[in-house]
Motif scaffolding. Structure first.
Motif, PDB file in Angstrom:
ATOM      1  N   GLN A  66       2.864   9.714 -24.954  1.00 38.56           N
ATOM      2  CA  GLN A  66       1.434   9.411 -24.962  1.00 38.56           C
ATOM      3  C   GLN A  66       0.996   8.886 -23.613  1.00 38.56           C
ATOM      4  OE1 GLN A  66       1.369   6.878 -28.326  1.00 38.56           O
ATOM      5  NE2 GLN A  66       2.057   5.075 -27.253  1.00 38.56           N
ATOM      6  N   GLY A  67      -0.289   8.885 -23.403  1.00 37.56           N
ATOM      7  CA  GLY A  67      -0.801   8.397 -22.135  1.00 37.56           C
ATOM      8  C   GLY A  67      -2.299   8.215 -22.201  1.00 37.56           C
ATOM      9  N   ALA A  68      -2.844   7.697 -21.121  1.00 37.98           N
ATOM     10  CA  ALA A  68      -4.282   7.466 -21.040  1.00 37.98           C
ATOM     11  C   ALA A  68      -4.713   7.684 -19.607  1.00 37.98           C
ATOM     12  CB  ALA A  68      -4.617   6.051 -21.479  1.00 37.98           C
ATOM     13  N   LEU A  69      -5.907   8.192 -19.431  1.00 39.72           N
ATOM     14  CA  LEU A  69      -6.416   8.467 -18.105  1.00 39.72           C
ATOM     15  C   LEU A  69      -7.930   8.508 -18.167  1.00 39.72           C
ATOM     16  CD1 LEU A  69      -5.357   9.444 -15.210  1.00 39.72           C
ATOM     17  CD2 LEU A  69      -5.939  11.723 -15.988  1.00 39.72           C
ATOM     18  N   GLU A  70      -8.555   8.071 -17.089  1.00 39.04           N
ATOM     19  CA  GLU A  70     -10.010   8.170 -17.015  1.00 39.04           C
ATOM     20  C   GLU A  70     -10.338   9.467 -16.290  1.00 39.04           C
ATOM     21  OE1 GLU A  70     -12.521   4.574 -16.031  1.00 39.04           O
ATOM     22  OE2 GLU A  70     -12.842   5.830 -14.269  1.00 39.04           O
ATOM     23  N   ILE A  71     -11.150  10.297 -16.905  1.00 36.26           N
ATOM     24  CA  ILE A  71     -11.577  11.511 -16.208  1.00 36.26           C
ATOM     25  C   ILE A  71     -13.047  11.384 -15.827  1.00 36.26           C
ATOM     26  CG2 ILE A  71      -9.838  13.168 -16.992  1.00 36.26           C
ATOM     27  CD1 ILE A  71     -11.574  13.952 -19.272  1.00 36.26           C
ATOM     28  N   THR A  72     -13.393  11.959 -14.693  1.00 37.97           N
ATOM     29  CA  THR A  72     -14.742  11.839 -14.138  1.00 37.97           C
ATOM     30  C   THR A  72     -15.203  13.221 -13.670  1.00 37.97           C
ATOM     31  OG1 THR A  72     -13.896  11.479 -11.919  1.00 37.97           O
ATOM     32  CG2 THR A  72     -14.222   9.508 -13.271  1.00 37.97           C
ATOM     33  N   PRO A  73     -16.491  13.367 -13.358  1.00 32.87           N
ATOM     34  CA  PRO A  73     -16.958  14.668 -12.885  1.00 32.87           C
ATOM     35  C   PRO A  73     -16.190  15.158 -11.654  1.00 32.87           C
ATOM     36  CG  PRO A  73     -18.825  13.292 -13.457  1.00 32.87           C
ATOM     37  CD  PRO A  73     -17.598  12.428 -13.565  1.00 32.87           C
ATOM     38  N   SER A  74     -15.764  14.241 -10.785  1.00 30.45           N
ATOM     39  CA  SER A  74     -15.044  14.678  -9.582  1.00 30.45           C
ATOM     40  C   SER A  74     -13.541  14.834  -9.852  1.00 30.45           C
ATOM     41  CB  SER A  74     -15.281  13.707  -8.439  1.00 30.45           C
ATOM     42  OG  SER A  74     -14.917  12.410  -8.832  1.00 30.45           O
ATOM     43  N   GLN A  75     -13.058  14.196 -10.919  1.00 29.06           N
ATOM     44  CA  GLN A  75     -11.635  14.308 -11.312  1.00 29.06           C
ATOM     45  C   GLN A  75     -11.567  14.670 -12.793  1.00 29.06           C
ATOM     46  OE1 GLN A  75      -8.485  13.371  -9.573  1.00 29.06           O
ATOM     47  NE2 GLN A  75      -9.790  13.879  -7.854  1.00 29.06           N
ATOM     48  N   PRO A  76     -11.958  15.889 -13.134  1.00 35.52           N
ATOM     49  CA  PRO A  76     -12.111  16.196 -14.571  1.00 35.52           C
ATOM     50  C   PRO A  76     -10.830  16.692 -15.249  1.00 35.52           C
ATOM     51  CG  PRO A  76     -12.941  18.009 -13.261  1.00 35.52           C
ATOM     52  CD  PRO A  76     -12.399  16.995 -12.286  1.00 35.52           C
TER      53      PRO A  76
END
Length: 184
Positions: A168-178
């Motif tokens: 398992q894992g977690a990550l923040e995704i953004t418009p520049s890092q989708p």
């Protein structure tokens, strides 16, 4: 009118605008994606649509959520088995009173009470859109790109959590890092 706005601001405080949630769960060859986005980011407003243009935007939004391929691009081919969308407000085409009256005729008292209670609770707790996609995938999904950001310009980041057979894992995704890379 200003007083009214003040009340809304207080009411809206607990949840964050510009921030979505994504959960990805794997069970064998089946994957579930659950995306939750604030209505304010999705629609540009945070109340039940009343004008014709608001209603149109709302319906277009609901349609957009039905198109998984517009929102996510996966590293491998998956078949979409099911899409379940929960919207913050149901829009009736007829008057609400009329609908309630019909409902009363069809169900017995107990049901009526239950559904009203749930409805009420649902309305107060959040103004988010929540959509769950169920997919059947050949082989593990290793790369997930959220290509839906352009649909929602005010959405700044999505907190993604995944639980797969590998871990398992977690990550923040953004418009520049989708892009989400799921380690295998």
């Amino acid at each position: 009118n200003l007083a009214g706005m003040g009340i809304n601001a207080v009411h809206a405080a607990p949840h964050t605008h510009g921030e979505g949630k994504l959960q990805i769960l794997q069970a064998g060859s089946e994957w579930q994606f659950v995306l939750q986005l604030p209505a304010a980011d999705v629609l540009g407003f945070e109340y039940a649509p009343s004008t014709a243009s608001e209603k149109k935007r709302y319906k277009e939004t609901q349609k957009a959520f039905q198109r998984f391929d517009d929102i996510f691009t996966l590293s491998n081919t998956c078949e979409l088995l099911d899409t379940t969308l929960e919207s913050p407000w149901e829009i009736a085409n007829q008057h609400d009173e009329h609908d309630e009256h019909d409902e009363h005729d069809e169900h017995d008292e107990h049901d009526e009470h239950e559904s009203e209670h749930e409805d009420h609770a649902h309305r107060n707790t959040h103004s988010d859109f929540r959509v769950a996609y169920l997919l059947s995938c050949q082989g593990p999904v290793k790369r997930i790109e959220m290509t839906g950001f352009p649909h929602w310009p005010s959405l700044q980041h999505v907190n993604a959590i995944w639980v797969t057979n590998k871990g398992q894992g977690a990550l923040e995704i953004t418009p520049s890092q989708p892009t989400l890379l799921i380690s295998s």
